[in-house]
Design an enzyme around this catalytic site. Structure first.
Site, PDB file in Angstrom:
ATOM      1  N   ASP A  32       0.534  -0.864   0.004  1.00  0.00           N
ATOM      2  CA  ASP A  32      -0.357   0.101   0.208  1.00  0.00           C
ATOM      3  C   ASP A  32       1.142   1.367   0.344  1.00  0.00           C
ATOM      4  O   ASP A  32       1.704   1.246   0.462  1.00  0.00           O
ATOM      5  CB  ASP A  32      -0.574  -0.066   1.277  1.00  0.00           C
ATOM      6  N   GLY A  37      -5.357   5.201   2.389  1.00  0.00           N
ATOM      7  CA  GLY A  37      -4.988   3.779   3.109  1.00  0.00           C
ATOM      8  C   GLY A  37      -4.088   4.347   4.358  1.00  0.00           C
ATOM      9  O   GLY A  37      -3.644   5.383   4.131  1.00  0.00           O
ATOM     10  N   ALA A  75      -7.396   2.232  -5.525  1.00  0.00           N
ATOM     11  CA  ALA A  75      -7.854   2.611  -6.367  1.00  0.00           C
ATOM     12  C   ALA A  75      -8.238   3.830  -6.370  1.00  0.00           C
ATOM     13  O   ALA A  75      -8.645   4.219  -5.031  1.00  0.00           O
ATOM     14  CB  ALA A  75      -8.728   1.834  -6.851  1.00  0.00           C
ATOM     15  N   ASN A  92      -3.400   5.889 -12.786  1.00  0.00           N
ATOM     16  CA  ASN A  92      -2.992   5.002 -11.277  1.00  0.00           C
ATOM     17  C   ASN A  92      -4.062   4.059 -11.158  1.00  0.00           C
ATOM     18  O   ASN A  92      -3.552   2.711 -10.764  1.00  0.00           O
ATOM     19  CB  ASN A  92      -4.118   6.116  -9.900  1.00  0.00           C
ATOM     20  N   SER A 117     -16.627  -2.623  -9.403  1.00  0.00           N
ATOM     21  CA  SER A 117     -17.334  -2.357  -9.159  1.00  0.00           C
ATOM     22  C   SER A 117     -19.153  -2.031 -10.361  1.00  0.00           C
ATOM     23  O   SER A 117     -18.754  -2.273 -11.043  1.00  0.00           O
ATOM     24  CB  SER A 117     -16.965  -0.451  -9.348  1.00  0.00           C
ATOM     25  N   TYR A 141     -14.433   7.311 -13.800  1.00  0.00           N
ATOM     26  CA  TYR A 141     -14.067   5.469 -12.813  1.00  0.00           C
ATOM     27  C   TYR A 141     -14.303   5.085 -13.259  1.00  0.00           C
ATOM     28  O   TYR A 141     -13.793   3.172 -13.239  1.00  0.00           O
ATOM     29  CB  TYR A 141     -14.367   6.135 -11.133  1.00  0.00           C
ATOM     30  N   LYS A 145     -12.899   1.022 -14.224  1.00  0.00           N
ATOM     31  CA  LYS A 145     -12.740  -0.613 -13.440  1.00  0.00           C
ATOM     32  C   LYS A 145     -13.234  -1.145 -14.745  1.00  0.00           C
ATOM     33  O   LYS A 145     -12.828  -2.054 -14.379  1.00  0.00           O
ATOM     34  CB  LYS A 145     -14.100  -0.604 -12.778  1.00  0.00           C
ATOM     35  N   ILE A 207     -29.509  16.389   0.829  1.00  0.00           N
ATOM     36  CA  ILE A 207     -30.058  14.789   0.105  1.00  0.00           C
ATOM     37  C   ILE A 207     -30.154  15.435  -1.320  1.00  0.00           C
ATOM     38  O   ILE A 207     -30.664  15.863  -1.847  1.00  0.00           O
ATOM     39  CB  ILE A 207     -31.246  14.387   0.539  1.00  0.00           C
ATOM     40  N   ARG A 221     -30.514   3.050  -2.841  1.00  0.00           N
ATOM     41  CA  ARG A 221     -29.458   1.870  -3.143  1.00  0.00           C
ATOM     42  C   ARG A 221     -29.302   0.211  -2.337  1.00  0.00           C
ATOM     43  O   ARG A 221     -29.663   0.335  -1.387  1.00  0.00           O
ATOM     44  CB  ARG A 221     -27.517   2.660  -2.375  1.00  0.00           C
ATOM     45  N   ASP A 285     -26.739   9.733 -11.192  1.00  0.00           N
ATOM     46  CA  ASP A 285     -27.329   9.203 -10.047  1.00  0.00           C
ATOM     47  C   ASP A 285     -28.672   8.439 -10.325  1.00  0.00           C
ATOM     48  O   ASP A 285     -29.920   9.204 -11.077  1.00  0.00           O
ATOM     49  CB  ASP A 285     -27.546  10.001  -9.079  1.00  0.00           C
TER      50      ASP A 285
END
Ligand code: UFG
Length: 324
Positions: A32, A37, A75, A92, A117, A141, A145, A207, A221, A285
């Protein structure tokens, strides 16, 4: 028992995976760079190598100690940031993963478990989402993945690499025995943000949208406890050690919980009213994102232990109280 290199093992999900592996008596090496981390997430029973996945030589050396399985959780993962700073995510996530795969080839490591993901799916075409759902990421992102998944599948075809790719839905919660001490810095996700408001680190939160076509107008979710994710990783290690093929598996509970339900349950658990307001929808979303994890159940005999959102939030609050 296997010897496992956990790349990103000091992170939020990584540290829970390491705990589970140690519990099942595996030998663990954590790699790491401690960028997100944290040192306090390292455990004495695991060896630690401080290193970056962009440092190919260091990676290769880390793998040259009879590693049976690589678990790759390193990641960058902030969706919004990935749209503003794609170069960081490309280098990365993508270059880093290519380095990991190439180091595996050089060190003759044949097995990988990769953290992917639900973001690879993009807008759901149907619910619950199973692994056959089309991949169509709507943020960078998710694209990184998806691309890494494809690379792993190619390396598997060309170079006999075996893999388990996990597509996590919304990871939440903390180890119920409070062994993980490091809290994420600058959290971007709903529950950690709520915890910051509860502990006066933030004044309030918003929200995003209460006009969705859902049970209460807020987004739903699939919140999966991080310790349940960890158990799935250990089972994946077993599967790979048995040379039982390669798999792409969703990890979720199959249950949708709304933002409002998370907020209301949190207020109940922490016994205080939270300061929040309703804001417009956040772009990108989907209204509802819920997994079918039937395949993970079938392939790994895995089922989440935490199915009640209040229990999950409670583990987060216990950690928060413990580590202020
Ligand atoms: N939300 C708010 N206010 C906030 C933060 C979030 O209302 O301050 C809402 C979001 O709009 C969403 C829900 O809470 O409806 C959850 O949002 P998160 O940002 O916590 O999580 P996402 O569902 O956007 O994404 C997460 C991970 C992704 C992963 C995805 C998979 O961050 O990496 O889950 O389901 F791909």
């Amino acid at each position: 028992m296997a010897k496992i290199l956990v790349i990103g093992g000091a992170g939020y999900i990584g540290s829970h995976v390491v705990l589970e592996l140690l519990e099942k008596n595996h030998q663990v090496v954590v790699f790491d760079n401690l960028s997100t981390g944290q040192r306090e997430n390292l455990f004495d029973e695991a060896e630690f190598i401080e290193g970056d996945i962009l440092d190919f030589e260091k990676l290769k050396n880390a793998m040259k100690q009879n590693i049976d399985v690589v678990i790759h959780l390193a990641a960058k993962k902030a969706v919004g940031e990935s749209m503003e700073k794609p170069a960081i995510y490309a280098s990365n996530n993508i270059t880093g993963s290519i380095n990991i795969l190439n180091a595996m080839l050089e060190a003759n490591v044949k097995n990988i478990v990769f953290s992917s993901s639900a973001a690879v799916y993009g807008m759901p075409q149907y619910l619950p989402i199973d692994e056959k759902h089309i991949k169509n990421p709507i943020n960078f992102y998710g694209y990184t993945k998806s691309l890494i998944e494809d690379l792993i599948v190619w390396y598997s075809k060309l170079k006999d690499i075996n893999y388990v790719i996990f597509r996590y839905f919304n990871a939440v919660g903390y180890d119920s025995l409070k062994r993980v001490k490091g809290k994420e810095k600058n959290p971007q996700n709903l529950l950690p943000i709520i915890m910051e408001v509860a502990t006066q680190k933030r004044d309030s939160f918003q929200i995003y949208g209460n006009d969705y076509n859902t049970k209460d107008g807020t987004c739903e979710r699939d919140y999966i406890h991080v310790s349940d994710l960890a158990v799935a990783h250990e089972k994946a290690v077993q599967k790979l050690m048995e040379k039982n093929g390669s798999h792409i598996l969703n990890l979720g509970t199959g249950k949708g919980t709304s933002v409002q339900e998370i907020v209301d349950s949190s207020e109940k658990i922490i016994s205080q009213k939270l300061s929040y307001s309703y804001a417009p929808r956040r772009s990108g979303d989907p209204a509802v994102l819920v997994a079918s994890s039937d395949l993970a159940h079938k392939v790994l005999n895995w089922k989440p232990k935490y199915t009640n959102i209040e229990d999950i939030i409670q583990t987060t609050w216990n950690m928060e109280k413990n580590n202020g």
